[in-house]
Design a protein around this motif. Sequence first.
Motif, PDB file in Angstrom:
ATOM      1  N   GLN A 246     -10.610  34.960 -39.363  1.00 49.91           N
ATOM      2  CA  GLN A 246     -10.552  36.073 -38.422  1.00 49.91           C
ATOM      3  C   GLN A 246     -11.376  35.721 -37.193  1.00 49.91           C
ATOM      4  OE1 GLN A 246     -12.071  39.198 -41.032  1.00 49.91           O
ATOM      5  NE2 GLN A 246     -10.014  40.060 -41.239  1.00 49.91           N
TER       6      GLN A 246
ATOM      7  N   PHE B  55      -9.573  40.064 -34.988  1.00 48.44           N
ATOM      8  CA  PHE B  55      -8.203  39.636 -34.693  1.00 48.44           C
ATOM      9  C   PHE B  55      -7.709  38.656 -35.747  1.00 48.44           C
ATOM     10  CE2 PHE B  55     -10.131  40.593 -30.567  1.00 48.44           C
ATOM     11  CZ  PHE B  55      -9.181  41.428 -29.987  1.00 48.44           C
ATOM     12  N   ASP B  56      -6.444  38.780 -36.062  1.00 47.62           N
ATOM     13  CA  ASP B  56      -5.743  37.762 -36.833  1.00 47.62           C
ATOM     14  C   ASP B  56      -5.238  36.732 -35.823  1.00 47.62           C
ATOM     15  OD1 ASP B  56      -3.811  36.185 -38.109  1.00 47.62           O
ATOM     16  OD2 ASP B  56      -3.175  37.822 -39.415  1.00 47.62           O
TER      17      ASP B  56
ATOM     18  N   ASP C 180      -2.775  34.920 -35.754  1.00 48.55           N
ATOM     19  CA  ASP C 180      -1.332  34.941 -35.564  1.00 48.55           C
ATOM     20  C   ASP C 180      -0.859  36.039 -34.614  1.00 48.55           C
ATOM     21  OD1 ASP C 180      -1.034  32.799 -37.255  1.00 48.55           O
ATOM     22  OD2 ASP C 180      -0.701  34.034 -39.039  1.00 48.55           O
ATOM     23  N   GLU C 181      -1.701  37.033 -34.335  1.00 45.38           N
ATOM     24  CA  GLU C 181      -1.275  38.112 -33.450  1.00 45.38           C
ATOM     25  C   GLU C 181      -1.548  37.806 -31.978  1.00 45.38           C
ATOM     26  OE1 GLU C 181      -3.590  41.830 -33.394  1.00 45.38           O
ATOM     27  OE2 GLU C 181      -5.169  40.782 -34.518  1.00 45.38           O
TER      28      GLU C 181
ATOM     29  N   LYS D 141      -5.523  27.638 -40.376  1.00 44.44           N
ATOM     30  CA  LYS D 141      -4.773  28.613 -41.154  1.00 44.44           C
ATOM     31  C   LYS D 141      -3.435  28.047 -41.621  1.00 44.44           C
ATOM     32  CE  LYS D 141      -3.225  33.415 -41.130  1.00 44.44           C
ATOM     33  NZ  LYS D 141      -3.134  34.683 -40.356  1.00 44.44           N
TER      34      LYS D 141
ATOM     35  N   LYS E  64      -5.653  28.707 -35.659  1.00 44.80           N
ATOM     36  CA  LYS E  64      -4.232  28.605 -36.016  1.00 44.80           C
ATOM     37  C   LYS E  64      -3.956  27.342 -36.820  1.00 44.80           C
ATOM     38  CE  LYS E  64      -2.278  31.249 -32.109  1.00 44.80           C
ATOM     39  NZ  LYS E  64      -1.391  32.164 -32.864  1.00 44.80           N
TER      40      LYS E  64
ATOM     41  N   THR F 100      -9.810  32.393 -45.309  1.00 40.31           N
ATOM     42  CA  THR F 100      -9.711  33.658 -44.583  1.00 40.31           C
ATOM     43  C   THR F 100     -10.246  33.447 -43.169  1.00 40.31           C
ATOM     44  OG1 THR F 100     -10.008  34.943 -46.607  1.00 40.31           O
ATOM     45  CG2 THR F 100     -10.414  36.064 -44.501  1.00 40.31           C
TER      46      THR F 100
END
Length: 247
Positions: A85, A9-10, A12-13, A76, A73, A83
């Motif tokens: 994830q 998963f990112d 942000d999603e 990032k 979050k 990176t």
Amino acid sequence: RVDGMVQVFDPDEIMVDAQLFQFKAGGDEFGVTERLQGVKQWDPIAAGQIVVYEFADGRKFIADGHQRLGLAKRIKSQDPKQTIQLLGHTLREVDGITPDMARVIAAVKNIKEGTGTAIDAAKVLRGAPDRAGELPPRSALVQQARGLVFLDDDTFGAIFNNVIPASYGAIVGRLIPDNPGLQKNAIQVLAKTDPANEFQAESIVRQVLEAGAETRKQDTLFGEELITESYFLERAKVLDGARKQLR
């Protein structure tokens, strides 16, 4: 997907809904509590796996892993070069899983991992008793939860709102399993006396149980008043002191 089950998963999603998927309050603007607020470098090994709930319309919400998502979050946003994830599983509405079911699944996962609370375990036992066998029976918090289950809704709400510690609430449920009125009295006395440990708390609850709703009259400067027994804590302290001396 990694193996047909675990997904990548990112951050942000994934969205957050504090009311739908309850989690610990406090923390910074990302929901990160003091325990992780000093972390600036993402560690994918320490991050473990999260649980995401996906609605039929495709929206994704965090069901378990609020702290890790908040940390991801934050890092990032502060350091886009990293990176980041998240690995985890998805529970889908289209598969017949409701948000309530997802909350129970997430709570069971937390308890098995040792990161849940007695209140989390009690919610599982109260709302999904068929899953009780999945909880580790020797866990102290699960044993406390078995006492909390006997509390009526109002009294359990008082424990949830930190009127008294959950461990004291478990004593009330264990000793007074079928009398909501007396449970309420015991909670009020414990909140007022604020015992120092579980031994004192149990002593006070036993006194409440023996006294029932008994009150006595006392003359004061303001006239005759009806007051509740006021020596519970003193007696509990004497018993606790004697127990320690005997040891």
